[in-house]
Write a protein that holds these residues in place. Structure first.
Motif, PDB file in Angstrom:
ATOM      1  N   LEU A  64      55.286  37.264  19.925  1.00  0.00           N
ATOM      2  CA  LEU A  64      54.437  38.972  20.539  1.00  0.00           C
ATOM      3  C   LEU A  64      55.476  39.709  19.433  1.00  0.00           C
ATOM      4  CD1 LEU A  64      52.660  40.408  21.984  1.00  0.00           C
ATOM      5  CD2 LEU A  64      54.481  40.289  24.111  1.00  0.00           C
ATOM      6  N   PRO A  65      54.973  40.901  18.586  1.00  0.00           N
ATOM      7  CA  PRO A  65      56.076  41.411  17.844  1.00  0.00           C
ATOM      8  C   PRO A  65      56.444  42.217  18.003  1.00  0.00           C
ATOM      9  CG  PRO A  65      53.596  40.784  16.656  1.00  0.00           C
ATOM     10  CD  PRO A  65      53.376  40.630  17.337  1.00  0.00           C
ATOM     11  N   SER A  66      55.730  43.335  19.126  1.00  0.00           N
ATOM     12  CA  SER A  66      56.514  43.821  20.365  1.00  0.00           C
ATOM     13  C   SER A  66      58.012  43.179  20.613  1.00  0.00           C
ATOM     14  CB  SER A  66      55.700  44.659  21.097  1.00  0.00           C
ATOM     15  OG  SER A  66      55.571  44.148  21.853  1.00  0.00           O
ATOM     16  N   LEU A  67      58.349  42.215  20.737  1.00  0.00           N
ATOM     17  CA  LEU A  67      59.250  41.566  21.950  1.00  0.00           C
ATOM     18  C   LEU A  67      60.268  41.257  20.591  1.00  0.00           C
ATOM     19  CD1 LEU A  67      57.671  40.059  24.877  1.00  0.00           C
ATOM     20  CD2 LEU A  67      59.248  42.099  24.352  1.00  0.00           C
ATOM     21  N   GLY A  69      60.197  40.926  16.981  1.00  0.00           N
ATOM     22  CA  GLY A  69      60.342  42.275  15.259  1.00  0.00           C
ATOM     23  C   GLY A  69      59.949  41.300  14.794  1.00  0.00           C
ATOM     24  N   THR A  71      56.854  39.744  11.962  1.00  0.00           N
ATOM     25  CA  THR A  71      55.364  39.790  11.566  1.00  0.00           C
ATOM     26  C   THR A  71      54.319  38.948  11.851  1.00  0.00           C
ATOM     27  OG1 THR A  71      56.137  39.765   9.521  1.00  0.00           O
ATOM     28  CG2 THR A  71      56.883  41.515   9.718  1.00  0.00           C
ATOM     29  N   GLU A 104      48.707  38.456  25.200  1.00  0.00           N
ATOM     30  CA  GLU A 104      48.218  39.614  23.942  1.00  0.00           C
ATOM     31  C   GLU A 104      47.419  40.526  24.621  1.00  0.00           C
ATOM     32  OE1 GLU A 104      47.736  37.718  20.725  1.00  0.00           O
ATOM     33  OE2 GLU A 104      49.630  37.663  19.181  1.00  0.00           O
ATOM     34  N   HIS A 107      48.939  42.536  27.456  1.00  0.00           N
ATOM     35  CA  HIS A 107      49.422  43.519  26.385  1.00  0.00           C
ATOM     36  C   HIS A 107      48.408  44.510  26.440  1.00  0.00           C
ATOM     37  CE1 HIS A 107      53.380  44.702  24.502  1.00  0.00           C
ATOM     38  NE2 HIS A 107      52.296  44.804  23.580  1.00  0.00           N
TER      39      HIS A 107
END
Length: 454
Positions: A64-67, A69, A71, A104, A107
């Protein structure tokens, strides 16, 4: 396009490889022995040890990119490493299907209340989830066929239908199902479906059986479910009525990257096993590794793995740069290419191993079964090839303005085939121009050479 890893991703990969060598791979026999002694769907405690160690090492929820960082390009390499042990490594780092896609989805589309109830414990790894879409009575590769009904009744929705191949349902930790069904059969075909959250203990929900894959039972299972007048609060709906297709499309891109790279990880391990086996066995007077036929198997496997990996990394780069809509063809293509390559490489490894390759003494037989199943799950190969072909049909030569101009150019072509005396009038070659895909509104156009221009 730049596929080089960021410093953070390189660090994550280094830590992941160390975790695999020192913890995950040694835990594989412990995991299998527990299941043999306690039942196919019992939860082996060694996973709790692995999860604790993964969290200590900072290898948790990396998808999960938001957690994390990271890509999509960055995480793709981590997913490949986890594919070396596809049964336990993804779960050990809380990056296992179908939970990643469900997390996802929650989210992106869940309300704060839904996220508190379901997303937070999923991110903590205290529960698991399932995605209930496929049905036994219709061709579910065409999602417009989904027949399960989700009907509004006051402050509740009532769900009736039958699902199967619902991964995760055999594990008691699976506490919630994201169910896709029809809320309005009279709406336009892609606005008929909705998604709704159904708790495991909802009255009327029955888990009928757990389906094997080529005789293998996965720990989390792939199950058949019946929804018989299952009632849930109206607040259980995800997004709005008719948003089922939109939600399904939003969750596809990154999930396909994960599946494809794990498949490549399986292929890499199969190739590694093939090479080591060929070095250690002698037949007809010399080691297998020195025999031309075996060298062909090894070389072809390496070539195909590298090709597939580059296609997946390109897809991840496109998603990072332009979103899933800018990578529609590639997202479909990797779902065909990566499992097919994994199946072929594993089959070659089995050939080198002989009888041992189809036994449970090595992971190849299970790898082969799962790689073949990957060509069905999340849409069969034929559906994804259809998608690729449809996108290809929209492409126009960069030298032309339209398909009609292409037709006129070909019709007026003066190139001719060589002909022998008496063979009749010359026939023109069919001249095909290099096509360019039509991009969605707001996206950059991509010339045939592969570079991007504004």
């Amino acid at each position: 396009m730049d596929f080089s890893l960021s410093p953070a991703a390189q660090d994550a990969c280094d830590r992941m490889w160390d975790f695999m060598r020192t913890c995950v791979l040694p835990a594989e026999p412990v995991y299998q022995q527990w299941r043999a002694a306690h039942g196919d769907h019992e939860y082996p405690p060694v996973l709790d040890d692995l999860k604790a160690e993964a969290r200590r090492r900072g290898l948790w929820n990396l998808f999960l990119p938001s957690l994390s960082g990271l890509t999509n390009v960055d995480y793709a390499s981590v997913a490949e490493i986890s594919g070396w042990s596809p049964v336990i490594a993804p779960e050990a780092i809380n990056c296992q299907a179908p939970d990643t896609g469900n997390m996802e989805t929650l989210h992106l589309f869940a309300t704060p209340q839904q996220q508190e109830q379901w997303l937070e414990p999923l991110l903590e790894g205290t529960i698991r989830s399932a995605f209930a879409m496929t049905e036994p009575d219709v061709a579910s590769s065409d999602a417009t066929n989904i027949a399960t009904r989700i009907e509004r009744d006051g402050d509740e929705y009532v769900i009736n239908g039958r699902k199967w191949w619902i991964s995760g349902a055999a594990d008691e930790r699976c506490q919630v199902f994201i169910v896709m069904g029809k809320t309005d059969p009279d709406a336009p075909s892609h606005r008929q479906q909705s998604m709704i959250l159904v708790p495991r203990d909802a009255p009327g929900l029955t888990i009928v059986r757990h389906l094997p894959i080529f005789g293998y039972q996965d720990q989390h299972g792939h199950s058949e479910l019946v929804f018989d007048n299952v009632r849930v609060p109206a607040t259980s709906l995800l997004a709005g009525e008719g948003d089922g297709f939109m939600i399904a499309q939003a969750r596809l891109g990154p999930g396909r990257i994960h599946h494809a790279m794990r498949a490549i990880g399986m292929a890499e391990r199969a190739l590694s096993l093939m090479v080591e086996r060929a070095k250690s066995r002698v037949a007809f007077g010399k080691p297998l590794i020195d025999q031309g036929g075996v060298q062909d198997l090894i070389a072809q496997s390496r070539i195909e793995i590298e090709q597939a990996r580059l296609l997946v990394l390109k897809t991840a780069w496109l998603i990072d740069a332009h979103g899933a809509k800018g990578a529609r063809t590639e997202i479909a293509a990797i779902k065909v290419a990566a499992p097919a390559v994994a199946t072929a490489v594993i089959d070659r490894a089995i050939e080198v191993f002989g009888g041992a390759g189809v036994s449970d003494d090595f992971p190849l037989a299970y790898f082969y079964a799962w790689a073949r199943v990957l060509r069905i799950v999340d849409g069969p190969d034929a559906v994804h090839r259809r998608s690729v072909a449809r996108e290809e049909a929209k492409r126009v030569s960069p030298a032309l303005k339209s398909q009609s101009e292409l037709s006129r150019t070909v019709a007026g072509c003066h190139w001719h085939r060589p002909r022998s005396p008496g063979s009749g009038p010359a026939r023109p070659f069919r001249r095909m121009a290099a096509p360019q895909r039509a991009q969605p509104s707001g996206h950059r156009t991509r010339p045939w050479c592969g570079a991007w221009s504004t």
